[in-house]
Design a protein around this motif. Sequence first.
Motif, mmCIF file in Angstrom:
data_model
loop_
_atom_site.group_PDB
_atom_site.id
_atom_site.type_symbol
_atom_site.label_atom_id
_atom_site.label_comp_id
_atom_site.label_asym_id
_atom_site.label_seq_id
_atom_site.Cartn_x
_atom_site.Cartn_y
_atom_site.Cartn_z
ATOM 1 N N LYS A 19 0.889 -1.232 -0.156
ATOM 2 C CA LYS A 19 -0.145 0.255 -0.072
ATOM 3 C C LYS A 19 0.751 1.437 0.056
ATOM 4 N N GLY A 20 2.267 1.225 0.531
ATOM 5 C CA GLY A 20 2.893 2.071 0.978
ATOM 6 C C GLY A 20 3.108 2.783 1.968
ATOM 7 N N ILE A 21 4.711 2.984 1.837
ATOM 8 C CA ILE A 21 5.937 3.074 2.833
ATOM 9 C C ILE A 21 5.064 4.830 3.821
ATOM 10 N N ILE A 22 5.437 4.817 5.692
ATOM 11 C CA ILE A 22 5.615 5.876 6.248
ATOM 12 C C ILE A 22 6.997 5.686 6.809
ATOM 13 N N ALA A 23 7.368 7.234 7.291
ATOM 14 C CA ALA A 23 8.634 6.984 7.938
ATOM 15 C C ALA A 23 9.350 6.361 6.838
ATOM 16 N N LYS A 24 10.210 7.137 5.958
ATOM 17 C CA LYS A 24 11.058 6.655 5.093
ATOM 18 C C LYS A 24 12.516 6.978 6.052
ATOM 19 N N GLU A 25 12.627 8.311 6.578
ATOM 20 C CA GLU A 25 13.865 8.344 6.670
ATOM 21 C C GLU A 25 14.518 7.678 7.626
ATOM 22 N N GLY A 26 13.627 6.528 8.611
ATOM 23 C CA GLY A 26 13.785 5.775 9.728
ATOM 24 C C GLY A 26 12.921 5.367 10.814
ATOM 25 N N ALA A 27 12.528 3.938 10.645
ATOM 26 C CA ALA A 27 11.356 3.942 11.924
ATOM 27 C C ALA A 27 12.346 2.194 12.714
ATOM 28 N N SER A 28 12.578 3.793 14.472
ATOM 29 C CA SER A 28 13.037 1.853 15.639
ATOM 30 C C SER A 28 11.948 1.354 15.680
ATOM 31 N N ILE A 87 0.814 -0.093 16.613
ATOM 32 C CA ILE A 87 -1.263 0.582 15.349
ATOM 33 C C ILE A 87 -1.666 0.462 16.419
ATOM 34 N N SER A 88 -2.932 1.747 16.301
ATOM 35 C CA SER A 88 -3.824 2.206 17.556
ATOM 36 C C SER A 88 -4.999 0.765 17.214
ATOM 37 N N ALA A 89 -5.946 1.375 18.510
ATOM 38 C CA ALA A 89 -6.720 0.000 18.412
ATOM 39 C C ALA A 89 -7.901 -0.177 17.162
ATOM 40 N N ASP A 90 -7.947 0.951 17.049
ATOM 41 C CA ASP A 90 -9.026 0.978 15.815
ATOM 42 C C ASP A 90 -8.084 1.068 14.203
ATOM 43 N N GLY A 91 -7.341 0.719 14.562
ATOM 44 C CA GLY A 91 -6.443 0.545 12.833
ATOM 45 C C GLY A 91 -6.552 2.030 12.374
ATOM 46 N N GLN A 92 -6.536 2.880 12.692
ATOM 47 C CA GLN A 92 -6.441 3.920 11.717
ATOM 48 C C GLN A 92 -5.660 4.898 12.066
ATOM 49 N N LEU A 93 -4.559 4.669 13.126
ATOM 50 C CA LEU A 93 -3.128 5.171 12.722
ATOM 51 C C LEU A 93 -2.277 4.240 13.354
ATOM 52 N N ILE A 94 -0.635 5.074 12.798
ATOM 53 C CA ILE A 94 0.410 4.543 13.384
ATOM 54 C C ILE A 94 0.871 5.144 13.794
ATOM 55 N N VAL A 95 1.757 4.780 14.994
ATOM 56 C CA VAL A 95 2.803 5.502 15.703
ATOM 57 C C VAL A 95 4.539 5.315 15.469
ATOM 58 N N GLN A 106 -4.894 5.759 5.802
ATOM 59 C CA GLN A 106 -6.134 5.683 4.760
ATOM 60 C C GLN A 106 -4.990 6.431 3.911
ATOM 61 N N SER A 107 -5.097 7.898 4.435
ATOM 62 C CA SER A 107 -3.756 8.236 3.320
ATOM 63 C C SER A 107 -2.872 8.630 3.476
ATOM 64 N N LEU A 108 -1.571 7.519 4.071
ATOM 65 C CA LEU A 108 -0.150 7.570 4.641
ATOM 66 C C LEU A 108 0.245 9.186 5.522
ATOM 67 N N ASP A 109 -0.292 9.930 5.040
ATOM 68 C CA ASP A 109 0.046 10.936 5.990
ATOM 69 C C ASP A 109 0.547 11.187 6.658
ATOM 70 N N LEU A 110 1.293 12.602 6.972
ATOM 71 C CA LEU A 110 2.067 12.526 8.926
ATOM 72 C C LEU A 110 1.254 13.237 9.369
ATOM 73 N N ILE A 111 0.255 13.200 10.064
ATOM 74 C CA ILE A 111 -0.280 14.391 10.984
ATOM 75 C C ILE A 111 -0.557 14.895 12.670
ATOM 76 N N TYR A 112 0.879 14.388 12.904
ATOM 77 C CA TYR A 112 1.508 14.909 13.892
ATOM 78 C C TYR A 112 3.051 14.171 14.762
ATOM 79 N N GLU A 113 3.755 15.111 15.192
ATOM 80 C CA GLU A 113 4.757 14.716 15.227
ATOM 81 C C GLU A 113 5.168 15.682 16.867
ATOM 82 N N SER A 114 5.541 14.616 17.527
ATOM 83 C CA SER A 114 5.905 14.941 19.572
ATOM 84 C C SER A 114 6.884 16.479 19.555
#
Length: 332
Positions: free
Chosen positions: A212-221, A225-233, A248-256
């Motif tokens: 489907k796609g790749i997120i966090a392409k700069e690296g993920a240690s 996945i959230s309990a509703d499957g809608q978000l990935i941390v 769904q969109s694979l967009d970044l929606i928040y950065e701590s």
Amino acid sequence: FSDSSFISGHSMSVSLATWSENDKYIATMGYDKAIVIWSVQTGLVKKSFISNRWRFLGTSIIHNYWVITAANDNTVIVHGIDNDEEYCFHHSSKVDQIALSKDGRYCISCCLDGTIYIWDLNRKELVKEPFQAHADRVYSIAIDSKCRYLCTASADCTAKIWSGSADRYTLLKHEDVVFKVKISPKDDFCCTTTVSTIDGVYIWYLRTGELKGIIAKEGASDFEISADGQLIVTASEYTNKIRIWDTQSLDLIYESDQNCGSEPIIAMTNDIKKPICIVRSNENIVAVDITNRKTLYVVERQELCKINGIFLEISNDNTKFIVESDDRDTDS
């Protein structure tokens, strides 16, 4: 997660800890060759096992009645918590990974040579003949909620989605060692990540194996996945960032605004309405409110002894978590 307490009883480092499904017990495994069952309410030991056979790699409580662990003598050992029942599943070589079906009936064990065994815990027998899943070590196993799909991640730079009682599979190719695979709560996709410092999280459709796609392409240690499957941390020690992505969109929606430290591990609550993720690193523990997109609190290393460890796990009622300290015999 407003308070902390410590339980101690191991004479050497604690290698693993896990909650029972009813959150009444914690099982810990230590390098002192002991498995200890703790009462969460009292903090006292309910039962303990000491043996030279433990491998220190995998232990779980199934439906609050059993402790299952891998041993050095090529077996998986099942211990009763409320009784003295004990039995073994024998393997061709040392067992490296253990996974359990959601209903607690099936145990999937994987040997160092990549051979997988599927056991029926009720009947205490193999479901099918062992099979060679990969040409190298398997680092991670995941099972969907209805036991239709089994996902494996391996040092041979591939992951596989097994279906039809593990009679056939879809190959998921990667450029490096795949160390983690996880299936979404809705069983519609799975995620994988590799050991590469410049690799992200791969999202695959579970039924077809299509990327489907790749997120966090700069690296993920690490990722969860959230309990509703809608978000990935995701958390990365290379960028020091904790990030939330839309599945769904694979967009970044928040950065701590709070950096994570080195070797981060993520755990996620199973609360759909108010999900919280905990990120443990060698320097701190960070709690993030996923719904409101804000950092709840940060516990620095000096505030909680030395918190670098190898596990982090949240209770099923979402009120407590456990993490290893460097005090050798202490969990917090």
